[in-house]
Design a protein around this motif. Structure first.
Motif, PDB file in Angstrom:
ATOM      1  N   THR A  84       5.388   9.565  -2.916  1.00  0.00           N
ATOM      2  CA  THR A  84       5.229   8.054  -3.118  1.00  0.00           C
ATOM      3  C   THR A  84       6.876   7.471  -2.896  1.00  0.00           C
ATOM      4  N   PHE A  88       7.748   5.154   0.272  1.00  0.00           N
ATOM      5  CA  PHE A  88       8.287   3.812   0.212  1.00  0.00           C
ATOM      6  C   PHE A  88       9.521   3.522   1.027  1.00  0.00           C
ATOM      7  N   GLU A  92       8.104   1.465   4.133  1.00  0.00           N
ATOM      8  CA  GLU A  92       7.956  -0.007   3.484  1.00  0.00           C
ATOM      9  C   GLU A  92       9.323  -0.692   3.742  1.00  0.00           C
TER      10      GLU A  92
ATOM     11  N   PHE B   8       3.306  -2.986   0.034  1.00  0.00           N
ATOM     12  CA  PHE B   8       4.891  -3.117  -0.205  1.00  0.00           C
ATOM     13  C   PHE B   8       5.107  -3.498  -1.713  1.00  0.00           C
ATOM     14  N   LEU B  11       4.399  -0.622  -3.935  1.00  0.00           N
ATOM     15  CA  LEU B  11       5.021   0.692  -3.912  1.00  0.00           C
ATOM     16  C   LEU B  11       6.362   0.307  -4.482  1.00  0.00           C
ATOM     17  N   SER B  12       7.092  -0.829  -4.176  1.00  0.00           N
ATOM     18  CA  SER B  12       8.483  -1.566  -4.597  1.00  0.00           C
ATOM     19  C   SER B  12       8.415  -1.345  -6.193  1.00  0.00           C
ATOM     20  N   PHE B  14       6.668   0.668  -8.073  1.00  0.00           N
ATOM     21  CA  PHE B  14       6.606   2.075  -8.485  1.00  0.00           C
ATOM     22  C   PHE B  14       7.812   2.713  -8.249  1.00  0.00           C
TER      23      PHE B  14
END
Lengths: 282, 278
Positions: A84, A88, A92, B8, B11-12, B14
């Protein structure tokens, strides 16, 4: 021919160090595992007593099972978290500058002391620690939780804390090599976000996942200090079995356990290496 | 700016939690090392003081913290220099393909995955049977190299896999000898990566525990000293020590990053080679 000679001379220091401090010690361990021991000394012999004792004791099987259990749980958690985080960073975060900065943020703890990082969990997890007092003040629990520290929980937590990085780095490396047009193509073809992840990204990350897996499982299987410290000496794994024997100066018995541990680790790696060729991935 | 998807933000969050997980505990002991003289190992803070830091600089009842720090520092430097030199040589060798290359490669990978207690135990046994005294600068030094060298070699692989050979060919075409090509062309190009190898060499040695456990002899390195303290010290002095040595590591890491940054900036500025062509 001279080129070959230069190459050998350049490789020689590396080879010599590894022969002297890796190959020779392992040969020595194999030899000593057949030796005998008195209470205060060891003597050369060729006997199978150490192995007989090792395989004859039910403790051995329990401890090996425990070691594999720690490895499996830690592997699963570090994989999920590591994947994960890497996802990211790779997909992302869009500017290279931020990718590098955040990646370094994740790697910096790797260059600090593992022992200190373990110690630093104590004020968190202890009976009167931060976790317990926070949960009590929120009214979630009435009594402090006893299993937070010196338990399987704290051992696995420390493993995840120490070793997730070994998953993040290789998976991130694999992800950064994925041609972005493949993902676009999948999207254009009508794939949903999950489908892109499942059928494009995960398969292309397999080498990174494998390298991370090898690192994490071998580090956990060979550990002795994390288990000893985080369980308050209440849990055992193979590494602790070895280090206990060492403390009692029972080197032959420690060596026999070490040989079996090495064989176990090599079998696990052998199985994993069938899936991926590390050298192509750097 | 393009609008971000919901994933986004999830996940940010996380990632932020992950960073908190990584740094939270060490920050806690950083705070707790400022405990007052009566303070304990957990919150609440019992006053704020530098008592435990001062305690570190006073005569210690147990152990020899500063001696072990000096030894760890010296050993780290030794391992760092060796790791850089040996890894570069190894990296150069692997570019040429030599007989035994595959074996050496697998040996160095094996060195990474073989449980470190085996190295410690084996080296200790060999020195014992040969009648040699174990010492941090001999057996300890060699044991640590089995951990730092493979990392150095893997970094060199990554460097040389991306290395543009035409630079060397150009140098040779101009009549440079093999040594000149290496010293004036290859080395300046790979220099920032060598700083990376040096960083691994120093920090991994400075923090190494398992490989030095049975090979350091009667003079402890700092991690061994700290581990010894965990069993018999129950005051925040251990947090103060942890904070200081972590700060030291962070300063070392900072110096390396600064050096890499300065080096890449100088490279960008100093040379205008090729600019006329664009």
């Amino acid at each position: 021919m001279t080129k070959q000679l230069t190459a050998w001379m350049q490789a020689a220091p590396m080879a010599l160090v590894l022969l002297a401090f890796l190959v020779a010690p392992i040969i020595m361990i194999v030899i000593v595992s057949f030796w005998g021991a008195t209470e205060y000394s060891i003597y050369p012999a060729f006997q199978f007593d150490n192995y007989d004792f090792l395989f004859g004791s039910p403790v051995t099987y329990r401890v090996f099972f425990n070691t594999l259990k720690y490895a499996a749980i830690t592997w699963l958690l570090t994989l999920l978290i590591g994947f994960t985080v890497a996802y990211f960073l790779a997909f992302e975060v869009r500017s290279l500058k931020w990718q590098i900065a955040l990646f370094l943020l994740c790697t910096i703890p790797f260059w600090t002391s593992n022992i200190i990082r373990m110690i630093s969990w104590i004020p968190f997890l202890g009976r009167n620690g931060l976790a317990n007092s926070t949960l009590i003040s929120w009214g979630v629990i009435d009594e402090p939780l006893e299993w937070l520290l010196f338990s399987d929980f704290s051992v696995v937590l420390a493993f995840v804390h120490l070793y997730t990085l070994f998953m993040v780095v290789p998976i991130f490396n694999s992800m950064m090599r994925i041609d972005r047009s493949l993902i676009e193509a999948a999207r254009d073809g009508g794939a949903s976000g999950w489908q892109v992840l499942r059928h494009v990204i995960v398969p292309l990350c397999k080498p990174g996942i494998m390298i991370g897996t090898i690192f994490v499982t071998t580090l956990v299987m060979g550990d002795f200090i994390t288990v000893r410290f985080m369980s308050g000496s209440q849990r055992a794994n193979v590494g602790r079995l070895i280090s206990n024997d060492i403390n009692l100066l029972q080197y032959p018995s420690a060596s026999a356990t070490a040989v079996v541990l090495l064989a176990t680790v090599l079998i696990v790696i052998g199985l994993l290496l069938r899936v991926v060729d590390i050298r192509k991935e750097l | 700016m393009e609008k971000r998807s919901r994933s986004f933000y999830v996940l940010s969050a996380f990632f932020a939690l992950f960073v908190l997980f990584l740094y939270g505990p060490i920050l806690t002991i950083g705070i707790l090392s400022f405990q007052g003289p009566q303070g304990g190992l957990t919150f609440p803070m019992n006053g704020v003081s530098l008592y435990w830091f001062r305690n570190l600089f006073e005569e210690q009842a147990v152990g020899d913290i500063w001696g072990s720090f000096r030894r760890s520092f010296a050993l780290g430097m030794l391992v760092m220099v060796t790791t850089v030199v040996v890894s570069v040589l190894g990296g150069l060798a692997f570019r040429k393909r030599f007989a035994g290359a595959t074996l050496l490669f697998y040996l160095s990978v094996a060195s990474l995955v073989i449980p470190s207690i085996l190295v410690s135990l084996g080296v200790g046994l060999i020195f014992n049977q040969l009648g040699l005294p174990v010492h941090w600068a001999s057996s300890g030094y060699g044991s640590q190299l089995t951990w730092t060298l493979p990392f150095g070699l893997l970094i060199m692989f990554a460097v040389f896999n991306r290395f543009d050979k035409s630079y060397e060919e150009a140098a040779r075409d101009q009549g440079a000898t093999a040594w000149q090509t290496f010293a004036h062309v290859v080395l300046p190009i790979i220099a920032p990566s060598l700083l990376g190898v040096a960083l691994f060499g120093f920090t991994l040695s400075y923090d190494e525990f398992a490989r030095t456990l049975l090979t350091a002899g009667s003079y402890n390195t700092l991690p061994l000293e700290i581990f010894g303290m965990t069993t018999n010290v129950t005051t925040p002095v251990i947090f103060a020590l942890g904070t200081l040595t972590t700060l030291f590591s962070l300063v070392v890491i900072g110096i390396f990053f600064l050096a890499v940054w300065l080096m890449s900036r100088r490279k960008d500025k100093s040379s205008d080679a090729g600019k006329g062509l664009v």
